[in-house]
Design a protein around this motif. Structure first.
Motif, PDB file in Angstrom:
ATOM      1  N   LEU A  35      66.995  35.298  62.522  1.00  0.00           N
ATOM      2  CA  LEU A  35      66.989  33.827  62.589  1.00  0.00           C
ATOM      3  C   LEU A  35      65.584  33.311  62.913  1.00  0.00           C
ATOM      4  O   LEU A  35      65.101  32.341  62.307  1.00  0.00           O
ATOM      5  CB  LEU A  35      67.966  33.355  63.666  1.00  0.00           C
ATOM      6  N   ILE A  36      64.931  33.962  63.883  1.00  0.00           N
ATOM      7  CA  ILE A  36      63.576  33.540  64.258  1.00  0.00           C
ATOM      8  C   ILE A  36      62.629  33.725  63.075  1.00  0.00           C
ATOM      9  O   ILE A  36      61.854  32.830  62.732  1.00  0.00           O
ATOM     10  CB  ILE A  36      63.088  34.359  65.479  1.00  0.00           C
ATOM     11  N   LEU A  37      62.723  34.893  62.426  1.00  0.00           N
ATOM     12  CA  LEU A  37      61.842  35.163  61.282  1.00  0.00           C
ATOM     13  C   LEU A  37      62.084  34.172  60.154  1.00  0.00           C
ATOM     14  O   LEU A  37      61.146  33.734  59.484  1.00  0.00           O
ATOM     15  CB  LEU A  37      62.054  36.594  60.774  1.00  0.00           C
ATOM     16  N   SER A  38      63.362  33.813  59.955  1.00  0.00           N
ATOM     17  CA  SER A  38      63.673  32.885  58.855  1.00  0.00           C
ATOM     18  C   SER A  38      63.052  31.513  59.106  1.00  0.00           C
ATOM     19  O   SER A  38      62.729  30.793  58.159  1.00  0.00           O
ATOM     20  CB  SER A  38      65.186  32.753  58.684  1.00  0.00           C
ATOM     21  N   GLN A  39      62.868  31.149  60.378  1.00  0.00           N
ATOM     22  CA  GLN A  39      62.241  29.862  60.681  1.00  0.00           C
ATOM     23  C   GLN A  39      60.728  29.923  60.484  1.00  0.00           C
ATOM     24  O   GLN A  39      60.074  28.900  60.306  1.00  0.00           O
ATOM     25  CB  GLN A  39      62.530  29.464  62.141  1.00  0.00           C
ATOM     26  N   MET A  40      60.203  31.158  60.553  1.00  0.00           N
ATOM     27  CA  MET A  40      58.742  31.300  60.439  1.00  0.00           C
ATOM     28  C   MET A  40      58.287  31.463  58.998  1.00  0.00           C
ATOM     29  O   MET A  40      57.119  31.312  58.692  1.00  0.00           O
ATOM     30  CB  MET A  40      58.282  32.517  61.258  1.00  0.00           C
ATOM     31  N   GLU A  41      59.196  31.835  58.107  1.00  0.00           N
ATOM     32  CA  GLU A  41      58.804  32.133  56.729  1.00  0.00           C
ATOM     33  C   GLU A  41      59.232  31.020  55.790  1.00  0.00           C
ATOM     34  O   GLU A  41      60.215  30.339  56.034  1.00  0.00           O
ATOM     35  CB  GLU A  41      59.466  33.445  56.273  1.00  0.00           C
ATOM     36  N   ASP A  42      58.476  30.872  54.753  1.00  0.00           N
ATOM     37  CA  ASP A  42      58.853  29.915  53.706  1.00  0.00           C
ATOM     38  C   ASP A  42      59.265  30.688  52.468  1.00  0.00           C
ATOM     39  O   ASP A  42      58.766  31.765  52.200  1.00  0.00           O
ATOM     40  CB  ASP A  42      57.676  29.005  53.361  1.00  0.00           C
ATOM     41  N   GLN A  44      61.297  32.777  49.544  1.00  0.00           N
ATOM     42  CA  GLN A  44      62.121  33.982  49.500  1.00  0.00           C
ATOM     43  C   GLN A  44      61.620  35.024  50.490  1.00  0.00           C
ATOM     44  O   GLN A  44      60.442  35.144  50.758  1.00  0.00           O
ATOM     45  CB  GLN A  44      62.080  34.574  48.088  1.00  0.00           C
ATOM     46  N   SER A  45      62.541  35.770  51.042  1.00  0.00           N
ATOM     47  CA  SER A  45      62.168  36.889  51.903  1.00  0.00           C
ATOM     48  C   SER A  45      63.218  37.986  51.724  1.00  0.00           C
ATOM     49  O   SER A  45      64.210  37.809  51.029  1.00  0.00           O
ATOM     50  CB  SER A  45      62.104  36.446  53.356  1.00  0.00           C
ATOM     51  N   ASP A  46      62.963  39.100  52.385  1.00  0.00           N
ATOM     52  CA  ASP A  46      63.892  40.222  52.281  1.00  0.00           C
ATOM     53  C   ASP A  46      64.814  40.286  53.483  1.00  0.00           C
ATOM     54  O   ASP A  46      65.348  41.345  53.803  1.00  0.00           O
ATOM     55  CB  ASP A  46      63.104  41.529  52.148  1.00  0.00           C
ATOM     56  N   LEU A  47      65.001  39.166  54.159  1.00  0.00           N
ATOM     57  CA  LEU A  47      65.816  39.189  55.367  1.00  0.00           C
ATOM     58  C   LEU A  47      67.239  39.660  55.086  1.00  0.00           C
ATOM     59  O   LEU A  47      67.826  40.392  55.870  1.00  0.00           O
ATOM     60  CB  LEU A  47      65.861  37.797  56.002  1.00  0.00           C
ATOM     61  N   GLY A  48      67.808  39.209  53.965  1.00  0.00           N
ATOM     62  CA  GLY A  48      69.179  39.599  53.614  1.00  0.00           C
ATOM     63  C   GLY A  48      69.296  41.102  53.492  1.00  0.00           C
ATOM     64  O   GLY A  48      70.241  41.719  54.006  1.00  0.00           O
ATOM     65  N   ALA A  49      68.303  41.714  52.837  1.00  0.00           N
ATOM     66  CA  ALA A  49      68.331  43.171  52.667  1.00  0.00           C
ATOM     67  C   ALA A  49      68.248  43.861  54.023  1.00  0.00           C
ATOM     68  O   ALA A  49      68.991  44.808  54.302  1.00  0.00           O
ATOM     69  CB  ALA A  49      67.172  43.601  51.769  1.00  0.00           C
ATOM     70  N   ILE A  50      67.356  43.354  54.883  1.00  0.00           N
ATOM     71  CA  ILE A  50      67.184  43.990  56.202  1.00  0.00           C
ATOM     72  C   ILE A  50      68.464  43.865  57.025  1.00  0.00           C
ATOM     73  O   ILE A  50      68.914  44.822  57.660  1.00  0.00           O
ATOM     74  CB  ILE A  50      65.989  43.342  56.946  1.00  0.00           C
ATOM     75  N   VAL A  51      69.081  42.688  56.981  1.00  0.00           N
ATOM     76  CA  VAL A  51      70.265  42.439  57.823  1.00  0.00           C
ATOM     77  C   VAL A  51      71.447  43.308  57.405  1.00  0.00           C
ATOM     78  O   VAL A  51      72.253  43.684  58.248  1.00  0.00           O
ATOM     79  CB  VAL A  51      70.635  40.933  57.796  1.00  0.00           C
ATOM     80  N   VAL A  52      71.564  43.669  56.144  1.00  0.00           N
ATOM     81  CA  VAL A  52      72.698  44.532  55.763  1.00  0.00           C
ATOM     82  C   VAL A  52      72.347  46.022  55.745  1.00  0.00           C
ATOM     83  O   VAL A  52      73.214  46.859  55.932  1.00  0.00           O
ATOM     84  CB  VAL A  52      73.336  44.138  54.396  1.00  0.00           C
ATOM     85  N   ILE A  53      71.070  46.351  55.511  1.00  0.00           N
ATOM     86  CA  ILE A  53      70.697  47.773  55.434  1.00  0.00           C
ATOM     87  C   ILE A  53      70.658  48.408  56.825  1.00  0.00           C
ATOM     88  O   ILE A  53      71.138  49.536  57.021  1.00  0.00           O
ATOM     89  CB  ILE A  53      69.327  47.935  54.724  1.00  0.00           C
ATOM     90  N   LEU A  54      70.090  47.700  57.792  1.00  0.00           N
ATOM     91  CA  LEU A  54      69.964  48.300  59.127  1.00  0.00           C
ATOM     92  C   LEU A  54      71.324  48.700  59.725  1.00  0.00           C
ATOM     93  O   LEU A  54      71.440  49.783  60.304  1.00  0.00           O
ATOM     94  CB  LEU A  54      69.210  47.345  60.063  1.00  0.00           C
ATOM     95  N   PRO A  55      72.378  47.854  59.605  1.00  0.00           N
ATOM     96  CA  PRO A  55      73.681  48.317  60.114  1.00  0.00           C
ATOM     97  C   PRO A  55      74.190  49.574  59.414  1.00  0.00           C
ATOM     98  O   PRO A  55      74.821  50.414  60.044  1.00  0.00           O
ATOM     99  CB  PRO A  55      74.610  47.123  59.842  1.00  0.00           C
TER     100      PRO A  55
END
Lengths: 621, 85
Positions: A35-42, A44-55
């Motif tokens: 959430l913090i990173l998403s507020q800092m970036e403009d 597209q990002s790879d947040l979705g990939a990170i959030v599902v791959i790490l689990p």
């Protein structure tokens, strides 16, 4: 030498609570950091990939850290799983990501009639808790087939149950792998076909290393993340709309408002046939049914048959029944099943609130308020791409059934990371459920088909290696089924439950509750019930023959159970009485106290072998 | 375990089983007929027929399992059927 349990009272694993707390904290921390990173970036990002791959990585690590060197831990987690964690795992395996996504999507698309699924799931766990689990725990074996084989003192029944249950369990593995791969593929921007082998390998690794011990940990983690993924977004939206987070109690006004809005749009109920089960498939659909209209997609008979079929299927699901033997005592097993019902009830209470809120937002968007989030929804396959902005109402806006849970945070304009978080919760649940089902196949086929009658002291290595290999094979077959285009994970789950309900349910219930139930009766019930349900599913879904009275194969399990059960009763009454030893066994498992039957028999067998060996040595000298 | 302990224990266990399962199963089986009777009433702002299915099923299942676990524990204790106590 085989490990023979010596202690009558086993203590629970005290560290499991710490591990689960660490996993839950790490999951929440991951979402907060995202959430913090998403507020800092403009952009597209790879947040979705990170959030599902790490689990997924975390689940493999949990499996690896739970490595079981000895057979006892691999098969039953040494019966040290506390009741609450076993309950969490039972709920997550029973519902599965396919079940939760399918139920949430059916609620969104067809409304009221989807409650047939919830009713079946909840009552299934209740029936399991009351009719089956405590008695299976008193027996204490590793597999349902082994339990029934011992009850009937019949290798035929044991082999038959192992073979019959392998089919629906493989379908369950396929369904969970499909939804797991779909979710990871959508969040990482890849094709499902390229992700599927990787996910299958990850699940096989966790199962192979951790066995039942790992499956207990991943199952509990799955239950907890599923609760978070369902409850948190819906509670947030409830606060936004009603100022109160207790969504199940506060969406009454929204429900009434939705009924008025849908009436103004002119949505009208359709009139299905009595036995019709008109649940949505994987193809995105436009909502056409008013939410509150009952029996507009499922006929009355279809509703009842589906509910009872799911109930029976859940109650006798071999992967869930096997979990009953992981707690230290019969009392703990009852409590574990109680927790499973509570967890399932919380999820079932929150999901309808989410569906009602989501329908409101869809209507707002359909009336031209805003559709800027459309691209993101299509990317995650929450909705189908449409060329033009949606027309008024639900028209022109096809929503995907399995994306319904992620639809709510998206249409409520919550941060996109929460959409990913729901996806991650489903990924963890799918991983846990696939592991549990694959483990059940591996254990059953290896132990009940191959090793059942091998000398125990000579087969320690085989008992350790073979279940792992068979589980890996089952995962590979499941992955092949999942790779077929158009595979519907929820339908696979319902078909599997129908087959279990039609074949194993009447046998396991009567085996415990009717001493007169004989081997011939059990054999006939299994063959007749499985033949009817599986045969009907093949003729209807694969061959394409017309359905009898419009009866959907997913609701045919009850018919198979009644036919098989009646056949079994008649065969038992007409045949010879059960043996004294069988009746003693049934009396024994009905008493919660005393030593676990399985342990006692193994202890006595080991003592007998020692005596024989000593006698042989004495004779030779 | 002796027959004079086992028989009454199992009788009470069967009774508890029936008491636990009969209400949920009857409610589901008669649901289509009962829902029509509830039309026009409201509970906590929900149409009563909807509340009965969406909330009622979950609440009945939870109440039934909690009652079963506590009562069965009492039955075990009363008859000395479980040496955990």
């Amino acid at each position: 030498m085989a490990t023979i349990p010596q202690m009558r009272t086993r203590h629970t694993n005290p560290r499991l609570a710490y591990y689960l707390a660490i996993f839950a904290s790490a999951f929440v921390a991951l979402i907060v950091v995202a959430l913090i990173l998403s507020q800092m970036e403009d952009g597209q990002s790879d947040l979705g990939a990170i959030v599902v791959i790490l689990p997924v990585v975390a689940m493999v690590m949990v499996g690896a850290l739970s490595y079981c060197g000895d057979v006892e831990r691999y098969y039953s987690a040494a019966r040290r799983v506390p009741a609450f964690f076993s309950g969490l795992a039972t709920a997550s395996i029973t519902l599965g990501a396919a079940g939760v996504s399918g139920f949430a999507g059916a609620l969104l698309i067809v409304g009221f009639d989807a409650f047939a699924i919830a009713v079946g799931l909840l009552l299934g766990v209740l029936v399991l808790a009351v009719l089956i689990a405590p008695y299976f725990r008193k027996y204490g074996g590793h597999t349902l087939a082994g339990f029934l084989g011992r009850r009937f003192q019949s290798r035929r029944v044991r082999v038959l149950v192992a073979l019959v249950t392998a089919v629906p369990l493989t379908l369950l593995v396929a369904g969970e792998l499909k939804i797991l791969s779909d979710l990871v593929a959508r969040h990482t921007g890849r094709e499902t076909a390229s992700v599927l082998p990787l996910m299958a390998f990850a699940v096989a690794l966790a199962v192979g290393l951790g066995g039942m011990r790992g499956a207990s940990a991943t199952g509990a983690a799955g239950g907890l993340t599923l609760l978070l993924a369902v409850v948190v977004p819906i509670a947030i939206v409830a606060v936004m709309r009603t100022n109160l987070p207790l969504a199940p109690l506060v969406y009454g006004n929204d429900l009434s408002g939705l009924a008025s809005r849908e009436a103004a749009l002119g949505l009208v109920r359709s009139a299905p046939m009595t036995l019709d089960v008109g649940l949505p498939g994987v193809t995105p659909l436009v909502i056409t049914q008013p939410f509150l209209e009952r029996f507009s997609s499922l006929g009355v008979g279809g509703f009842l048959l589906l509910a009872f079929t799911i109930m029976a299927g859940v109650a006798a699901m071999p992967s869930v029944v096997a979990r009953a033997a992981t707690t230290p005592t019969v009392l703990q097993t009852r409590k574990a099943m109680g927790w499973a019902v509570v967890v399932a009830a919380v999820i079932v209470l929150f999901l309808p609130a989410g569906a009602v809120f989501a329908r409101h937002y869809l209507l707002d968007i359909g009336q031209g308020v805003d559709n800027s989030w459309f691209t993101g929804l299509a990317r995650l396959a929450i909705a189908a791409p449409v060329a033009a902005p949606p027309a008024e109402g639900y028209g022109g806006w096809p929503v995907a059934r399995d994306g319904a849970l992620m639809l709510l945070p998206a249409v409520a304009r919550l941060p996109e990371v929460l959409v990913f978080a729901v996806g991650a919760g489903l990924v963890v649940t799918a991983f846990a459920a696939a592991s549990a089902h694959a483990l059940a196949i591996g254990t059953s086929l290896a132990d009940d088909l191959v090793l059942a009658y091998a000398p125990e002291e000579e087969s320690e290595l085989a008992r350790s290696v073979l279940p792992r290999l068979v589980a890996a094979g089952a995962i590979a077959v499941g992955a092949m089924v999942a790779a077929r285009s158009g595979t519907d994970p929820f339908r696979l789950m319902l078909l599997a439950l129908s087959m279990i309900a039609g074949s194993v349910f009447p046998v396991v219930v009567m085996a415990i509750w009717w001493k007169r139930f004989s081997t011939d009766g059990a054999t006939l019930a299994l063959v007749l019930g499985f033949g009817l349900t599986a045969g009907y599913a093949i003729l209807s879904d694969i061959v394409g023959l017309p359905r009898i009275l419009m009866l959907d194969p997913v609701a045919a399990g009850l018919v198979g159970a009644v036919a098989g059960g009646l056949g079994g009763v008649l065969a038992s009454l007409m045949g010879p009485k059960t043996s004294q030893e069988t009746r003693e066994f049934v009396r024994d498992i009905r008493m919660p106290g005393g030593e676990t039957v399985f342990d006692r028999e193994r202890r006595l067998a080991a003592a007998s072998r020692r005596r024989r060996a000593t006698a042989n040595v004495g004779a030779s000298t | 375990m002796k027959k004079k302990i086992r028989k009454p224990y199992w009788r009470r266990t069967k009774l508890l089983l029936i008491m636990t399962l009969i209400l949920p199963l009857l409610v589901i089986f008669s649901m289509p007929a009962l829902l029509g009777l509830l039309d026009g009433f409201n509970v906590l702002g929900f149409p009563a027929s909807y509340f009965a299915v969406a909330h009622g099923t979950a609440l009945i299942a939870v109440a039934a399992v909690l009652r079963y676990v506590t009562r069965q524990e009492n039955v075990d204790r009363w008859h000395g059927a479980n040496d955990e106590f």
